[in-house]
Design an enzyme around this catalytic site. Structure first.
Site, PDB file in Angstrom:
ATOM      1  N   GLU A  16     -33.923  73.775  55.361  1.00 47.40           N
ATOM      2  CA  GLU A  16     -32.697  74.695  56.042  1.00 47.40           C
ATOM      3  C   GLU A  16     -32.074  75.621  55.232  1.00 47.40           C
ATOM      4  O   GLU A  16     -31.852  76.800  55.807  1.00 47.40           O
ATOM      5  CB  GLU A  16     -31.453  73.631  56.584  1.00 47.40           C
ATOM      6  CG  GLU A  16     -30.209  74.432  57.280  1.00 47.40           C
ATOM      7  CD  GLU A  16     -29.437  73.448  57.754  1.00 47.40           C
ATOM      8  OE1 GLU A  16     -28.511  74.093  58.265  1.00 47.40           O
ATOM      9  OE2 GLU A  16     -29.428  72.360  57.659  1.00 47.40           O
ATOM     10  N   ILE A  53     -27.931  68.112  54.580  1.00 50.47           N
ATOM     11  CA  ILE A  53     -26.739  67.452  55.084  1.00 50.47           C
ATOM     12  C   ILE A  53     -26.900  67.910  56.546  1.00 50.47           C
ATOM     13  O   ILE A  53     -26.491  69.192  56.778  1.00 50.47           O
ATOM     14  CB  ILE A  53     -25.491  68.016  54.448  1.00 50.47           C
ATOM     15  CG1 ILE A  53     -25.366  67.596  52.878  1.00 50.47           C
ATOM     16  CG2 ILE A  53     -24.471  67.256  55.105  1.00 50.47           C
ATOM     17  CD1 ILE A  53     -24.380  67.824  52.280  1.00 50.47           C
ATOM     18  N   ASP A  54     -27.091  67.173  57.396  1.00 52.97           N
ATOM     19  CA  ASP A  54     -27.016  67.515  58.952  1.00 52.97           C
ATOM     20  C   ASP A  54     -25.576  66.770  59.308  1.00 52.97           C
ATOM     21  O   ASP A  54     -25.432  65.516  59.534  1.00 52.97           O
ATOM     22  CB  ASP A  54     -28.150  66.563  59.878  1.00 52.97           C
ATOM     23  CG  ASP A  54     -28.234  67.176  61.350  1.00 52.97           C
ATOM     24  OD1 ASP A  54     -27.941  68.247  61.618  1.00 52.97           O
ATOM     25  OD2 ASP A  54     -28.413  66.247  62.084  1.00 52.97           O
ATOM     26  N   ASP A  78     -33.496  68.469  56.020  1.00 55.34           N
ATOM     27  CA  ASP A  78     -32.172  69.089  56.262  1.00 55.34           C
ATOM     28  C   ASP A  78     -31.196  68.324  55.124  1.00 55.34           C
ATOM     29  O   ASP A  78     -31.257  67.082  55.598  1.00 55.34           O
ATOM     30  CB  ASP A  78     -31.651  68.681  57.708  1.00 55.34           C
ATOM     31  CG  ASP A  78     -30.532  69.333  57.843  1.00 55.34           C
ATOM     32  OD1 ASP A  78     -29.797  69.679  57.016  1.00 55.34           O
ATOM     33  OD2 ASP A  78     -30.263  69.481  59.221  1.00 55.34           O
ATOM     34  N   THR A 104     -22.837  69.064  58.495  1.00 57.53           N
ATOM     35  CA  THR A 104     -22.060  69.762  57.632  1.00 57.53           C
ATOM     36  C   THR A 104     -20.596  69.829  57.627  1.00 57.53           C
ATOM     37  O   THR A 104     -19.756  69.822  56.898  1.00 57.53           O
ATOM     38  CB  THR A 104     -22.477  71.244  57.003  1.00 57.53           C
ATOM     39  OG1 THR A 104     -24.056  70.910  56.649  1.00 57.53           O
ATOM     40  CG2 THR A 104     -21.741  71.615  55.901  1.00 57.53           C
ATOM     41  N   ASP A 163     -33.427  69.900  61.959  1.00 61.40           N
ATOM     42  CA  ASP A 163     -32.527  68.715  62.639  1.00 61.40           C
ATOM     43  C   ASP A 163     -33.082  67.754  63.151  1.00 61.40           C
ATOM     44  O   ASP A 163     -32.452  66.538  63.326  1.00 61.40           O
ATOM     45  CB  ASP A 163     -31.666  69.501  63.637  1.00 61.40           C
ATOM     46  CG  ASP A 163     -30.651  70.789  62.957  1.00 61.40           C
ATOM     47  OD1 ASP A 163     -30.227  70.519  61.942  1.00 61.40           O
ATOM     48  OD2 ASP A 163     -30.951  71.949  63.532  1.00 61.40           O
TER      49      ASP A 163
END
Length: 288
Positions: free
Chosen positions: A69, A87-88, A85, A90, A213
């Site tokens: 990402e 930190i999905d 990803d 955030t 995601d």
């Protein structure tokens, strides 16, 4: 040739290491940049975690491709591509809300065959691979919730960072709400899909998510008995819909009736051959 089970083990190891790094930033999170809007933030932790994952893959699997990402795409020659990803969820992480995850998936020749999603705050590790054909949470096999009438289904959703798309989504949610048990919005697509896989909810629909995601969480959901489709949302972005196979058709019809979707649905194939590629390029504007 690396097996799907071996790729799952690598994804699990990476997710655990990345999760430890995420935790080290808790309570001292700083916004590093914004993306599609002023509320679509990137933190210092997002960048640091993805850099660590890329470094590890570069040292141990240098022939693999990487789609992340926060960084540039890295080409590869092995046929394996990692979809990351860091930190999905955030915004949740920024506010200290305990619903954010590390999501790592592995494609082989364009098909997702392994994935891991770490619920960092709750220490729940979801994993799946097409060799075993099962999805687990902390080693326990997952299965979707049983059949229920539409009016008794709990639906998960999310919203774009773009105001004009949120207006469309809000209207669609308002139309759906009287027709289902209730609607929840937690803020991490990867975890929403894992909630469906675990039977903690009956369905999920959201426009504005990207491949990083849903690649890992989507595999977890499919191998737990769900179906996943990606199509064009009413706001012009990618729309993901996921529900147990036994109730998928009825729910997808409801999604259309409530105004979430446009018309170009493209269902993923069966879990044994899970493709995470699209016929049109993956857009980046609304990553969560």
């Amino acid at each position: 040739m690396t097996t799907a089970a071996e790729l799952r083990d690598t994804a699990v190891e990476l997710a655990r290491e990345a999760g430890a790094l995420v935790e080290s930033y808790a309570g001292r999170v700083g916004v590093a940049a914004t993306k599609s809007s002023d509320v679509d933030v990137v933190t210092e932790a997002d960048r640091a975690v993805e850099e660590r994952i890329r470094l590890w893959l570069g040292l141990s699997r240098s022939d693999d491709a990487i789609l992340g990402e926060e960084g540039d795409d890295v080409p590869g020659t092995s046929g394996v591509r990692w979809i990351v990803d860091p930190i999905d969820g955030t915004v949740n992480f920024l506010y200290g809300l305990p619903e954010y995850s590390v999501s790592i998936a592995a494609e082989v020749d364009g098909e997702v065959v392994a994935g891991a999603v770490l619920d960092v705050a709750k220490s729940r590790l979801y994993a799946a691979d097409t060799d075993s054909g099962v999805a687990t949470c902390n080693g326990v096999r997952l299965g979707v919730r049983g059949p229920a009438p539409l009016g008794q289904r709990l639906v998960l959703t999310g919203f774009s960072y773009r105001a004009e798309v949120r207006a469309v989504q809000g209207a669609a949610v308002a139309r759906m709400l009287p027709r289902v048990r209730d609607i929840r919005r937690h803020g991490s697509c990867a975890l929403e899909l894992c909630h469906v896989a675990a039977g903690d909810a009956d369905a999920y629909v959201e426009e504005g998510v990207n491949l990083w995601d849903y690649a890992a969480g989507g595999l977890v959901a499919r191998l737990a008995g769900a179906r996943l489709s990606v199509g064009r949302g009413a706001g012009g972005g990618d729309l993901v819909i996921c529900a147990p196979d036994h109730g998928f058709e009825e729910f997808s019809t409801l999604v259309g009736e409530c105004g979430f979707s446009a018309l170009d649905w493209g269902e993923y194939p069966a879990p044994t051959r899970c493709s995470a590629t699209r016929t049109r390029p993956v857009s980046r504007p609304d990553a969560g």
